[in-house]
Write a protein that holds these residues in place. Structure first.
Motif, mmCIF file in Angstrom:
data_model
loop_
_atom_site.group_PDB
_atom_site.id
_atom_site.type_symbol
_atom_site.label_atom_id
_atom_site.label_comp_id
_atom_site.label_asym_id
_atom_site.label_seq_id
_atom_site.Cartn_x
_atom_site.Cartn_y
_atom_site.Cartn_z
ATOM 1 N N VAL A 134 45.285 -4.101 47.131
ATOM 2 C CA VAL A 134 45.670 -4.062 45.721
ATOM 3 C C VAL A 134 47.137 -4.453 45.662
ATOM 4 O O VAL A 134 47.901 -4.173 46.585
ATOM 5 C CB VAL A 134 45.472 -2.630 45.169
ATOM 6 C CG1 VAL A 134 45.979 -2.505 43.755
ATOM 7 C CG2 VAL A 134 44.008 -2.231 45.246
ATOM 8 N N ARG A 181 46.182 3.302 31.747
ATOM 9 C CA ARG A 181 45.766 1.937 32.087
ATOM 10 C C ARG A 181 46.881 0.934 31.814
ATOM 11 O O ARG A 181 47.143 0.042 32.616
ATOM 12 C CB ARG A 181 44.528 1.578 31.271
ATOM 13 C CG ARG A 181 43.788 0.380 31.759
ATOM 14 C CD ARG A 181 42.490 0.151 31.011
ATOM 15 N NE ARG A 181 41.830 1.390 30.665
ATOM 16 C CZ ARG A 181 41.269 1.627 29.478
ATOM 17 N NH1 ARG A 181 41.263 0.713 28.544
ATOM 18 N NH2 ARG A 181 40.691 2.779 29.222
ATOM 19 N N GLU A 191 52.887 -3.509 43.281
ATOM 20 C CA GLU A 191 53.402 -2.819 42.095
ATOM 21 C C GLU A 191 52.307 -2.003 41.412
ATOM 22 O O GLU A 191 52.554 -0.891 40.958
ATOM 23 C CB GLU A 191 54.023 -3.802 41.100
ATOM 24 C CG GLU A 191 54.698 -3.074 39.958
ATOM 25 C CD GLU A 191 55.513 -3.975 39.058
ATOM 26 O OE1 GLU A 191 55.810 -3.528 37.944
ATOM 27 O OE2 GLU A 191 55.856 -5.091 39.464
ATOM 28 N N THR A 192 51.098 -2.519 41.376
ATOM 29 C CA THR A 192 49.986 -1.765 40.790
ATOM 30 C C THR A 192 49.747 -0.483 41.564
ATOM 31 O O THR A 192 49.599 0.598 40.974
ATOM 32 C CB THR A 192 48.702 -2.619 40.787
ATOM 33 O OG1 THR A 192 48.940 -3.796 40.027
ATOM 34 C CG2 THR A 192 47.530 -1.862 40.201
ATOM 35 N N VAL A 245 49.738 1.454 34.474
ATOM 36 C CA VAL A 245 49.374 0.941 35.793
ATOM 37 C C VAL A 245 49.209 -0.579 35.766
ATOM 38 O O VAL A 245 49.480 -1.244 36.752
ATOM 39 C CB VAL A 245 48.093 1.646 36.309
ATOM 40 C CG1 VAL A 245 47.594 1.028 37.591
ATOM 41 C CG2 VAL A 245 48.355 3.134 36.503
ATOM 42 N N GLY A 246 48.805 -1.117 34.632
ATOM 43 C CA GLY A 246 48.657 -2.563 34.500
ATOM 44 C C GLY A 246 47.286 -3.068 34.901
ATOM 45 O O GLY A 246 47.142 -4.169 35.418
ATOM 46 N N ILE A 247 46.287 -2.249 34.629
ATOM 47 C CA ILE A 247 44.901 -2.633 34.969
ATOM 48 C C ILE A 247 44.145 -2.910 33.685
ATOM 49 O O ILE A 247 44.197 -2.137 32.735
ATOM 50 C CB ILE A 247 44.217 -1.518 35.772
ATOM 51 C CG1 ILE A 247 44.861 -1.410 37.137
ATOM 52 C CG2 ILE A 247 42.721 -1.761 35.882
ATOM 53 C CD1 ILE A 247 44.279 -0.355 38.038
ATOM 54 N N ARG A 306 52.593 1.995 40.980
ATOM 55 C CA ARG A 306 52.461 2.625 39.664
ATOM 56 C C ARG A 306 51.358 3.683 39.671
ATOM 57 O O ARG A 306 51.507 4.742 39.066
ATOM 58 C CB ARG A 306 52.177 1.568 38.599
ATOM 59 C CG ARG A 306 53.387 0.731 38.262
ATOM 60 C CD ARG A 306 53.029 -0.419 37.323
ATOM 61 N NE ARG A 306 54.189 -1.130 36.886
ATOM 62 C CZ ARG A 306 54.894 -0.832 35.785
ATOM 63 N NH1 ARG A 306 54.520 0.175 35.025
ATOM 64 N NH2 ARG A 306 55.956 -1.532 35.468
ATOM 65 N N MET A 307 50.269 3.400 40.371
ATOM 66 C CA MET A 307 49.185 4.391 40.471
ATOM 67 C C MET A 307 49.660 5.643 41.186
ATOM 68 O O MET A 307 49.397 6.767 40.740
ATOM 69 C CB MET A 307 47.985 3.803 41.209
ATOM 70 C CG MET A 307 47.138 2.890 40.383
ATOM 71 S SD MET A 307 45.777 2.153 41.303
ATOM 72 C CE MET A 307 44.827 3.575 41.744
#
Length: 97
Positions: free
Chosen positions: A55, A88, A58-59, A91-93, A62-63
């Protein structure tokens, strides 16, 4: 790159008052120096030479930060990403992709 707005995002943005979680995550996003933090960790992050591709750094960062601040387990952060638009977005998802 700006993603296309979903119907859920439009409905969510029509609300008048942001939640405490949304305010907290917005402030956290503004205060954390993301580029510097990513640059510090990147040399040590898994590159994905074998197995599943990793993954994005950065994602994942953030998680982990969101998980720690909200006191969630691994399964808890997964559920929060599905259940909470504020999490969401932080986190950027995007669940549409």
């Amino acid at each position: 790159m700006k993603q296309q707005t979903s119907f859920a995002d439009l409905e969510y943005s029509a609300r008048r008052k942001p939640t405490r979680r949304e305010k907290f995550l917005t402030d956290l996003d503004r205060l954390v120096p993301w580029p510097q933090l990513v640059a510090l960790i990147e040399p040590h992050y898994y590159r994905g030479e074998r197995g599943r591709p990793p993954v994005g750094l950065e994602t994942m960062l953030r998680m982990y930060l969101c998980q720690n601040c909200l006191g969630l387990s691994d399964e808890g952060i997964e559920d929060a990403i599905v259940d909470s638009i504020a999490v969401r977005r932080f986190v950027g998802i995007d669940l549409i992709e």
